[in-house]
Design a protein around this motif. Sequence first.
Motif, PDB file in Angstrom:
ATOM      1  N   ASP B 129       0.823  -1.215   0.000  1.00 47.67           N
ATOM      2  CA  ASP B 129       0.000   0.000   0.000  1.00 47.67           C
ATOM      3  C   ASP B 129       0.854   1.260   0.000  1.00 47.67           C
ATOM      4  O   ASP B 129       0.442   2.299  -0.507  1.00 47.67           O
ATOM      5  N   TYR B 130       2.001   1.169   0.654  1.00 54.79           N
ATOM      6  CA  TYR B 130       2.811   2.370   0.839  1.00 54.79           C
ATOM      7  C   TYR B 130       3.911   2.493  -0.206  1.00 54.79           C
ATOM      8  O   TYR B 130       4.765   3.348  -0.113  1.00 54.79           O
ATOM      9  N   ARG B 149       0.377   8.217   1.509  1.00 59.40           N
ATOM     10  CA  ARG B 149      -0.382   7.114   2.098  1.00 59.40           C
ATOM     11  C   ARG B 149       0.278   6.637   3.380  1.00 59.40           C
ATOM     12  O   ARG B 149      -0.398   6.347   4.359  1.00 59.40           O
ATOM     13  N   SER B 153      -1.416   6.934   7.484  1.00 61.72           N
ATOM     14  CA  SER B 153      -1.954   5.645   7.892  1.00 61.72           C
ATOM     15  C   SER B 153      -1.927   5.533   9.408  1.00 61.72           C
ATOM     16  O   SER B 153      -1.213   6.253  10.099  1.00 61.72           O
ATOM     17  N   ARG B 154      -2.733   4.625   9.881  1.00 64.51           N
ATOM     18  CA  ARG B 154      -2.792   4.305  11.317  1.00 64.51           C
ATOM     19  C   ARG B 154      -2.902   5.541  12.204  1.00 64.51           C
ATOM     20  O   ARG B 154      -3.660   6.445  11.935  1.00 64.51           O
ATOM     21  N   ALA B 157      -2.994   9.260  10.966  1.00 64.22           N
ATOM     22  CA  ALA B 157      -4.100   9.825  10.200  1.00 64.22           C
ATOM     23  C   ALA B 157      -4.823  10.882  11.032  1.00 64.22           C
ATOM     24  O   ALA B 157      -4.915  10.787  12.247  1.00 64.22           O
TER      25      ALA B 157
END
Lengths: 813, 164
Positions: B129-130, B149, B153-154, B157
């Motif tokens: 994803d990253y 991204r 994330s996590r 965010a």
Amino acid sequence: MSIDLSEFIPVFLEESFEGLDTMESCLLELQPGDMETINTIFRAAHSIKGGSGTFGFDEVGRFTHELETLLDKMRNGQCEVTPDRVALLLSSVDCVRSLLVSASEGGEVDRSQVEEVERQLVAVVHGDEVSTLADSSASAPDEGVVDGGDGWRIRFTPDPGLLMSGNDPMLLFRELALLGPLEINLLTDALPALDNLDPTELYLAWELTLSAAVDETSIREIFEWVEDDCELILEPFTAGTTGAESGQTWDITLRPDADFLVTGNDPLLLFRELAELGALQVLLDSENLPALDQLDPVELRLNWHMTLHSACSEADIRAVFDWVDDQCELIITPVGGSPNPESAGTAGGAQPLISGEPISSAPAASEATGDQILPPSAPAGAPKSAVKSDTKPAAKAPAGRSGADSSSIRVETGKVDALIDRVGELVITQAMLAQVCEQLSDIDHPAVEQLLAGLGQLERNTRDLQEDVMRVRMLPISFVFNRFPRVVHDVSSKLGKKVELLLKGEQTELDKTVMEKIGDPLVHLVRNSLDHGLETPAERFSVGKPETGQVLLNAYHEGGYIVIDISDDGRGLNRDKILGKAVEKGLVSADANLAPHEIDELIFLPGFSTADQVSDLSGRGVGMDVVRRNIESLGGHVSVHSVPGEGSRFSVRLPLTLAIVDGQLVRLGQDTYIVPLVSIVETIKASDSMLTALGGSRCLLRFRGEYLPLVNLRELFELDGPPADIAEHLIVVVENAGQKLGLIVDELMGQQQAVIKSLEVNFKRIAGIAGATIMGDGGVALILDVAGLMGVALDPELASAARRRSKQEGLDQ
Amino acid sequence: MTAKNLRADAEGGQYLSFLVDNEEYAVDILRVQEVRGWTPVTRIPNSPGYLKGVLNLRGAIVPVVDMRERFGFPVRTYDPTTVVVVVKVLTQDRERVMGLVVDAVYETYHIAPSDIRPAPEVGTAISSDYIGGLAAIEERMVVILDIDRLMNSRELAVEPALVD
């Protein structure tokens, strides 16, 4: 050609809202005959109208046009200033404001209200005003109302630069002629001698007689494009009578000193200015002119006699001569009560002007006539100084006002914030240099001494600079206070109470961000004073008070805080009623024994309202608790002090700025945190006898007769380090919204002011943390948010246990 | 720098690569605001281990993320070559400035889009994803990160405003 105007719209809106504020405050202090104030209001309305047209806010433009027409009539003295009309103008200001808001942000406008106000405006402008504003029987605007009688006299005096902007008076006249038979008279008064004539400038003026029954708007529309570049005077006339009803004829004699021209003065300019006040006729008196061989070309040997028909006051005329009043003799006399029809109307040639007095009289003769008609304050052949002292006050006042306007600039707050950041960095760099230098201080060298002295100076300068920069964000509280005359005006008339509003300490400064948030709570408090505090005139009369009640807003600084007192001389708080209501609503127990000030404080409890009737002013039950909550969210405090029968005083205490917080530095493990001082009740060192274990690591603290929940911050924040031995630790007791909480910390450090920086800019909000600040060493310290912390840390079970125990304790005693 | 890297290419862009646990990662150089040595940061309460804290970057409060810990590599004590790469991260409608703690800054490359291959579903240490793509440079594999991204994330965010 298309220019994208949209980027100027925000500026236009901002200026328009400011203009509306100006109009509002001016309207509230408007006295009949106060030309300067009417002019200010008119100018504000005019620029809103102009801008609206440019930016396509047609509805605003149309509405403001009506408003402007009425103001123009007031300015020309064709329409009197009455309280009813001022109220109408105030509601028009509201309409313009809501129209602008809806035009810019969308949203609904109360159409019916706007239409109603517009209809009334039109009605007033056209002279068939109805006596009360609410009367809806007035004629509709588009009923073909003709206010021009049988026609219009139009005096059109263009600015010299009119032709340069591509306008052509001939085209205007041609259009006017389409409306009806038009008679045009050219006025060449201002035409200079041929050798002084600048062919690109327009020195002419026209007097037009339009014999058609049209309304004023249609004429103004023709001149719409040039209205900023000309002076336009419209006067209706009916056949048979001429001249306006108002206004007056002034006889002005000007005898300049011989050296008048040497100092750069020009009588023609004066005359042109005078002509702007009204219809002017100038006659030259060359009686004193010496023979040609004795004539010194630099000396002025001429005198003038003028007749001015205008609604203006003597002060207005004197203002024109303000610059030359010590170089000439000026005699201004009103002529009779009724205007001379001829002088007001067409430039009617050389009829005798005033009551048959010879105009071109010898100096001796004119002095003789002067004796009869001069007002006592300025005797004939008067010493110039007498005239001068008369003139000064009138002319100086407006000058002072405009001076204040130009001494401020508009700066984006972002720029100021960047400046504050920059200065903060400078302070840190300076602190770092000071530390380095400390290590050098042992070295014995003359340069080191100079370095130390220089650094000391740098420190002083940076500190001053920081204070100055913080002050840039500060504004006088008059920005908030300015809205209160209107609030009091509206509310008191609605309530039928007589109120005098006193404002004190308007120059007290506070941060813009605080200012933006304090307005609504203050309005609420003032309304509350008007609604609940002050009695009706009859009640006041019966208890021997003056019928007019007083509300005082007083702002002052007190130890890093701004305090705003809202006091009234009304009935004071009704403690029996408050207590009764609080018991009825279950907010206190019936047998509670409360001190008077504790009863007063009850009004700040949620859901409390004593108003017998729920009005739309106050008493909706969302009153004082919301006020208190809003003020506390700003880090402030509100309290009430009341004396029955004498009045009550609400004191709002606020930090001067939201950008800086006074903080207590505390250590948790390795880290430094800042607790805002406003939240701290006390810091204590706990001993075993004060602690009540509740199982687990949970604990209650017995503190001044009540039990408080304790929170171990190190545990809460999951910071490492050995488990805290509570008994040995320091506890910071904090309070928010009536709830107290003990925070266990490792060490108390100094107190300092911290510039609050948001964590959200580059990260996100963190519960329990209000923000961060940069310390003297360049490191970052987090600032605790006590209200947020309570939400995260306060175990409901622990809190209720604490309450239970406190209650028990209370009963035991 | 090799001749190939220096050759001006009409397409593609410059990338800055850095080392994390001997693997080479790269970010778009236009996103890099500056590279600075490691300095102690202020810890944020209740935050995951990889979020080292916040530091003062000329008056701005900037969060700092340890890339080793974020990717689950063994923790290494910081030494003089440990650097913080300060990057601009696009988040919703604004730009955040954040710091990445890496072992060392390695190289700058010019990589044409045609040389960037999509990330494989498996086979790398971090979630695909990253990863914006992979580029082979002189026998070495460089992982191009999608920092928008990764940094949104996590726990990094920004929660929707309604969640309190």
